[in-house]
Design a protein around this motif. Structure first.
Motif, mmCIF file in Angstrom:
data_model
loop_
_atom_site.group_PDB
_atom_site.id
_atom_site.type_symbol
_atom_site.label_atom_id
_atom_site.label_comp_id
_atom_site.label_asym_id
_atom_site.label_seq_id
_atom_site.Cartn_x
_atom_site.Cartn_y
_atom_site.Cartn_z
ATOM 1 N N GLU A 187 -2.617 -12.286 -9.669
ATOM 2 C CA GLU A 187 -1.972 -11.997 -10.955
ATOM 3 C C GLU A 187 -2.909 -11.114 -11.768
ATOM 4 O O GLU A 187 -4.041 -10.864 -11.374
ATOM 5 C CB GLU A 187 -1.699 -13.303 -11.723
ATOM 6 N N GLY A 188 -2.439 -10.649 -12.935
ATOM 7 C CA GLY A 188 -3.318 -9.960 -13.867
ATOM 8 C C GLY A 188 -4.002 -10.994 -14.752
ATOM 9 O O GLY A 188 -3.598 -12.156 -14.777
ATOM 10 N N PRO A 189 -5.023 -10.601 -15.539
ATOM 11 C CA PRO A 189 -5.691 -11.546 -16.434
ATOM 12 C C PRO A 189 -4.746 -12.105 -17.504
ATOM 13 O O PRO A 189 -4.961 -13.201 -18.010
ATOM 14 C CB PRO A 189 -6.803 -10.715 -17.072
ATOM 15 N N THR A 190 -3.707 -11.340 -17.865
ATOM 16 C CA THR A 190 -2.744 -11.843 -18.857
ATOM 17 C C THR A 190 -1.309 -11.506 -18.425
ATOM 18 O O THR A 190 -0.435 -11.325 -19.269
ATOM 19 C CB THR A 190 -3.003 -11.228 -20.259
ATOM 20 N N SER A 191 -1.081 -11.416 -17.134
ATOM 21 C CA SER A 191 0.244 -10.955 -16.683
ATOM 22 C C SER A 191 0.547 -11.374 -15.254
ATOM 23 O O SER A 191 -0.356 -11.742 -14.497
ATOM 24 C CB SER A 191 0.300 -9.429 -16.772
ATOM 25 N N THR A 192 1.823 -11.267 -14.916
ATOM 26 C CA THR A 192 2.293 -11.542 -13.561
ATOM 27 C C THR A 192 2.509 -10.213 -12.836
ATOM 28 O O THR A 192 2.950 -9.239 -13.446
ATOM 29 C CB THR A 192 3.647 -12.278 -13.641
ATOM 30 N N VAL A 193 2.216 -10.183 -11.537
ATOM 31 C CA VAL A 193 2.458 -8.977 -10.727
ATOM 32 C C VAL A 193 3.894 -9.020 -10.196
ATOM 33 O O VAL A 193 4.366 -10.071 -9.753
ATOM 34 C CB VAL A 193 1.477 -8.904 -9.534
ATOM 35 N N LEU A 194 4.523 -7.866 -10.257
ATOM 36 C CA LEU A 194 5.910 -7.759 -9.808
ATOM 37 C C LEU A 194 6.042 -6.440 -9.065
ATOM 38 O O LEU A 194 5.479 -5.437 -9.497
ATOM 39 C CB LEU A 194 6.780 -7.739 -11.064
ATOM 40 N N MET A 195 6.775 -6.428 -7.940
ATOM 41 C CA MET A 195 7.016 -5.144 -7.270
ATOM 42 C C MET A 195 8.462 -5.037 -6.818
ATOM 43 O O MET A 195 9.141 -6.042 -6.623
ATOM 44 C CB MET A 195 6.060 -4.932 -6.091
ATOM 45 N N ALA A 196 8.939 -3.799 -6.703
ATOM 46 C CA ALA A 196 10.305 -3.551 -6.227
ATOM 47 C C ALA A 196 10.231 -2.840 -4.892
ATOM 48 O O ALA A 196 9.392 -1.955 -4.692
ATOM 49 C CB ALA A 196 11.063 -2.698 -7.229
ATOM 50 N N ARG A 197 11.120 -3.290 -3.990
ATOM 51 C CA ARG A 197 11.211 -2.649 -2.682
ATOM 52 C C ARG A 197 12.667 -2.244 -2.508
ATOM 53 O O ARG A 197 13.560 -3.084 -2.708
ATOM 54 C CB ARG A 197 10.819 -3.691 -1.641
ATOM 55 N N VAL A 198 12.922 -0.985 -2.203
ATOM 56 C CA VAL A 198 14.306 -0.539 -1.974
ATOM 57 C C VAL A 198 14.383 -0.048 -0.535
ATOM 58 O O VAL A 198 13.704 0.904 -0.160
ATOM 59 C CB VAL A 198 14.686 0.589 -2.960
ATOM 60 N N ARG A 199 15.167 -0.745 0.294
ATOM 61 C CA ARG A 199 15.294 -0.391 1.715
ATOM 62 C C ARG A 199 16.758 -0.401 2.091
ATOM 63 O O ARG A 199 17.420 -1.434 1.935
ATOM 64 C CB ARG A 199 14.546 -1.393 2.616
ATOM 65 N N ASP A 200 17.253 0.722 2.600
ATOM 66 C CA ASP A 200 18.659 0.824 3.036
ATOM 67 C C ASP A 200 19.616 0.346 1.944
ATOM 68 O O ASP A 200 20.544 -0.418 2.219
ATOM 69 C CB ASP A 200 18.895 0.000 4.319
ATOM 70 N N GLY A 201 19.334 0.707 0.722
ATOM 71 C CA GLY A 201 20.221 0.356 -0.389
ATOM 72 C C GLY A 201 20.059 -1.080 -0.881
ATOM 73 O O GLY A 201 20.718 -1.494 -1.830
ATOM 74 N N VAL A 202 19.187 -1.868 -0.223
ATOM 75 C CA VAL A 202 18.960 -3.249 -0.676
ATOM 76 C C VAL A 202 17.736 -3.267 -1.585
ATOM 77 O O VAL A 202 16.654 -2.808 -1.194
ATOM 78 C CB VAL A 202 18.754 -4.218 0.521
#
Ligand code: PLP
Length: 290
Positions: A187-202
């Motif tokens: 995580e970050g020192p004051t935050s949550t990590v978030l990521m987006a994955r786009v594969r074949d329209g999903v």
């Protein structure tokens, strides 16, 4: 301007105190040992966001460290008082703070603070941030083995988190993503990590495993719920730094700064998506109003 409202049982709506005058005993264990807990939430145009989620997490933190808490309705009244006492502004940071009080105290010291958000945070929502990966020095299963380390609690002991941020700034970065000794993204020192994955329209939103010694984010939780309703798939780690480099977008998310797009990690540029940031920021705002 900073507004302080103490949860003093003698005052139904909380006792308003002067923030320019000393209000805590120097022997308060919050000051002498960092022995206490807190929450930070955002009020937008006078309406506090996700109060119940913050009160629930405060209760979990209190239980983890055997701290008595004033009841939820006393917090709700004090939050209202603090907002009403502050001049109207678009965004206000509301902090809920509880310490173990002075040695031998029968009850904890508890108060609400209302103040303006740091301006850098608002800028980072649009400009994005550069982050460094920093080793937190323990493995991702330690929290389960060592509950006395209070790893899932939001304690007042944030000196290490602040030191990590200063280290990042000294090294020309804006923020930090902590990693575990077994190579996981935390995580970050004051935050949550978030990521987006786009594969074949999903489209999939992914966050690190909640059971890896990180603070469960209230923003991540409401965003996941709102995103699922909007057709996103959801995923919970484990994540490694390579997953971040291969993502279609990465953010640090928290109640005050909201979504800050990550532009580079350890000096290496990664893709940013203003469209996804806009869509997820709207979903977060929508979910936070419930
Ligand atoms: N992780 C840590 C260590 C934090 O301090 C915070 C917020 O301050 C978060 C995650 C994000 O939590 P939230 O979304 O509830 O603000």
């Amino acid at each position: 301007m900073t507004v302080l409202v103490f949860l003093d049982p003698a005052y139904e709506a909380g006792r308003i105190a002067d923030a320019s005058q000393p209000q805590l005993m120097a022997t308060d264990q919050g000051a002498t040992r960092g022995d206490g807990i807190f929450e930070s939430l955002l009020a937008v145009n006078g309406i506090p966001r996700k109060v119940q989620a913050h009160l629930d997490r405060l209760a979990t933190s209190a239980q983890t460290m055997d701290l008595q808490l004033p009841p939820a309705d006393a917090w709700e009244r004090a939050i209202k008082t603090a907002i009403a006492e502050h001049p109207p502004v678009e965004e206000l940071v509301i902090k809920l703070l509880v310490t173990r009080g002075v040695e031998g105290a029968a009850a904890p010291t508890a108060w609400v603070q209302a103040s303006l958000p740091p301006s850098a945070g608002q800028r980072q929502r649009t400009d994005g941030i550069s982050v460094l990966l920093l080793d937190r020095g323990y493995d991702s299963s330690l929290a389960e083995r060592a509950p006395w380390l209070l790893m899932g609690a939001k304690t007042l002991s944030y000196a290490v988190n602040m030191a990590a941020l200063r280290y990042a700034r000294k090294n020309d970065a804006d923020d930090v993503i902590f990693t575990s000794s077994d190579g996981r993204v935390l995580e970050g020192p004051t935050s949550t990590v978030l990521m987006a994955r786009v594969r074949d329209g999903v489209r999939t939103l992914v966050t690190p495993l909640l059971e890896s010694g990180i603070l469960p984010g209230t923003s991540q939780a409401v965003l996941f719920k709102a995103a699922a309703s909007a057709g996103w798939q959801l995923g919970y780690g484990p994540l490694e730094p390579d997953d971040l480099y291969e993502a279609d977008a990465v953010w640090l998310v928290s109640s005050i700064r909201l979504l800050a797009p990550v532009k580079s990690i350890d000096g290496k540029e990664i893709p940013v998506s203003p469209e996804l940031t806009e869509e997820l920021t709207a979903l977060l705002a929508e979910g936070s109003r419930e």
